[in-house]
Design a protein around this motif. Structure first.
Motif, short mmCIF file in Angstrom:
data_model
loop_
_atom_site.label_atom_id
_atom_site.label_comp_id
_atom_site.label_asym_id
_atom_site.label_seq_id
_atom_site.Cartn_x
_atom_site.Cartn_y
_atom_site.Cartn_z
N GLY A 53 0.82 -1.20 0.00
CA GLY A 53 0.00 0.00 0.00
C GLY A 53 0.86 1.25 0.00
O GLY A 53 2.09 1.20 0.09
N PHE A 54 0.19 2.40 -0.08
CA PHE A 54 0.91 3.66 -0.19
C PHE A 54 1.79 3.93 1.02
O PHE A 54 2.95 4.35 0.90
CB PHE A 54 -0.08 4.81 -0.39
CG PHE A 54 0.57 6.15 -0.55
CD1 PHE A 54 1.34 6.44 -1.67
CD2 PHE A 54 0.42 7.13 0.42
CE1 PHE A 54 1.95 7.68 -1.82
CE2 PHE A 54 1.03 8.38 0.28
CZ PHE A 54 1.79 8.64 -0.85
N GLY A 55 1.27 3.67 2.23
CA GLY A 55 2.05 3.91 3.43
C GLY A 55 3.31 3.08 3.48
O GLY A 55 4.38 3.58 3.88
N GLY A 56 3.23 1.83 3.07
CA GLY A 56 4.41 0.97 3.06
C GLY A 56 5.45 1.43 2.06
O GLY A 56 6.65 1.37 2.34
N ILE A 57 5.00 1.92 0.90
CA ILE A 57 5.94 2.40 -0.11
C ILE A 57 6.59 3.71 0.35
O ILE A 57 7.79 3.94 0.11
CB ILE A 57 5.23 2.58 -1.46
CG1 ILE A 57 4.67 1.23 -1.94
CG2 ILE A 57 6.17 3.14 -2.51
CD1 ILE A 57 5.72 0.16 -2.10
N VAL A 58 5.83 4.57 1.02
CA VAL A 58 6.43 5.79 1.59
C VAL A 58 7.52 5.42 2.59
O VAL A 58 8.62 6.00 2.59
CB VAL A 58 5.36 6.67 2.26
CG1 VAL A 58 6.02 7.80 3.06
CG2 VAL A 58 4.42 7.26 1.22
N ALA A 59 7.24 4.45 3.46
CA ALA A 59 8.22 4.04 4.46
C ALA A 59 9.47 3.48 3.79
O ALA A 59 10.60 3.74 4.24
CB ALA A 59 7.60 2.99 5.39
N MET A 60 9.30 2.72 2.72
CA MET A 60 10.44 2.16 2.00
C MET A 60 11.30 3.28 1.40
O MET A 60 12.53 3.27 1.53
CB MET A 60 9.97 1.23 0.90
CG MET A 60 11.10 0.61 0.08
SD MET A 60 10.50 -0.19 -1.41
CE MET A 60 9.95 1.24 -2.37
N TRP A 61 10.66 4.27 0.77
CA TRP A 61 11.41 5.38 0.18
C TRP A 61 12.09 6.22 1.26
O TRP A 61 13.21 6.71 1.08
CB TRP A 61 10.48 6.26 -0.66
CG TRP A 61 10.37 5.80 -2.07
CD1 TRP A 61 9.39 5.02 -2.63
CD2 TRP A 61 11.30 6.08 -3.14
NE1 TRP A 61 9.65 4.80 -3.96
CE2 TRP A 61 10.80 5.44 -4.30
CE3 TRP A 61 12.48 6.79 -3.23
CZ2 TRP A 61 11.46 5.51 -5.53
CZ3 TRP A 61 13.14 6.87 -4.44
CH2 TRP A 61 12.64 6.23 -5.57
N ALA A 62 11.42 6.40 2.40
CA ALA A 62 12.02 7.16 3.49
C ALA A 62 13.28 6.46 4.00
O ALA A 62 14.30 7.10 4.30
CB ALA A 62 11.02 7.35 4.62
N LEU A 63 13.22 5.14 4.09
CA LEU A 63 14.37 4.36 4.51
C LEU A 63 15.50 4.49 3.49
O LEU A 63 16.68 4.66 3.84
CB LEU A 63 13.97 2.90 4.69
CG LEU A 63 14.95 1.98 5.42
CD1 LEU A 63 15.18 2.46 6.85
CD2 LEU A 63 14.42 0.55 5.42
#
Length: 244
Positions: A53-63
């Motif tokens: 989902g969008f939240g998981g992809i944001v977290a991945m990019w933030a990492l």
């Protein structure tokens, strides 16, 4: 560069790379860590847009942004500390301001990845399915290497002392945000090449990090920027013709 806050920062960077490595491992090579009955690594490694989902992809990019960009700013962080002669609090605020900018970038990058995935231009793992898109991204990144904006941002990153002296009175948070924006101006185009090399491709992430660190060095970086741009433009032409 002593002090406990440096150990925390280095630990943060190493931890981010460690998590990225765990996320990039093939499913059959992951060693699950059971925490309260849950397979921690299994849940961590769900990085496809349809599953995370969008939240998981944001977290991945933030990492990714933290792991790749924080090392490029270490000389600037050290310069700020030398000027400040204060404790951990102001240093931490500076770093938080810097990372906040890249968190904003991560939201935009995640939105772009979701849109490209649903448009059929990216695979579930962030690999480009379009030679035309890959060529376009390489061309944009290559042309940006010759732009006045890139040169202006790099000049500030390469001379953090004069940069901080100019804006010192604005405080740690605003200095951190300013530094993050300047760093974003240097590196955003290279970061978008993740859509060409693969969003979770550790080889791409490692190479891009080394390039961005070297490019910000005052003595070496000026010999790298334009040749890199020429190489990216040549790669764009090659990708375009091989995909036709």
């Amino acid at each position: 560069m002593g002090g406990g806050h440096w150990l925390v920062l280095y630990g943060f960077i190493i931890g981010a790379w460690g998590l990225l490595y765990a996320m990039a491992l093939p499913a059959d090579l992951r060693v699950g860590a059971t925490i309260y009955g849950a397979d921690f690594l299994q849940s961590l490694c769900i990085v496809t847009p349809d599953a995370a989902g969008f939240g998981g992809i944001v977290a991945m990019w933030a990492l990714m942004a933290a792991a790749m960009m924080a090392p490029t700013a270490l000389p600037a962080f050290a310069t700020y500390e030398d000027l400040a002669h204060t404790g951990q609090t102001r240093f931490g605020v500076l770093v938080m301001g810097y990372l906040a900018v890249w968190l904003g970038f991560s939201v935009l990058a995640a939105a772009a990845q979701m849109a490209l995935f649903h448009g059929g231009l990216l695979s579930a793992f962030g690999d480009s399915r379009s030679g035309l898109m890959s060529a376009g991204l390489l061309a944009v990144a290559g042309a940006y290497q010759f732009s006045p904006v890139k040169e202006a941002c790099l000049s500030r990153c390469r001379r953090p002392l004069s940069f901080f002296m100019q804006y010192w009175d604005e405080g740690a948070l605003r200095n951190g945000v300013r530094l993050g924006l300047v760093c974003l101006g240097c590196c955003w185009a290279l970061m978008t090449l993740a859509f060409v090399g693969g969003v979770m491709n550790l080889a791409f992430m490692g190479l891009a990090t080394v390039i961005m660190v070297l490019e910000k060095l005052p003595d070496l970086g000026r010999y790298l920027t334009r040749p890199l741009g020429a190489g990216l433009l040549a790669a764009s032409v090659w990708v375009l013709f091989t995909s036709i």
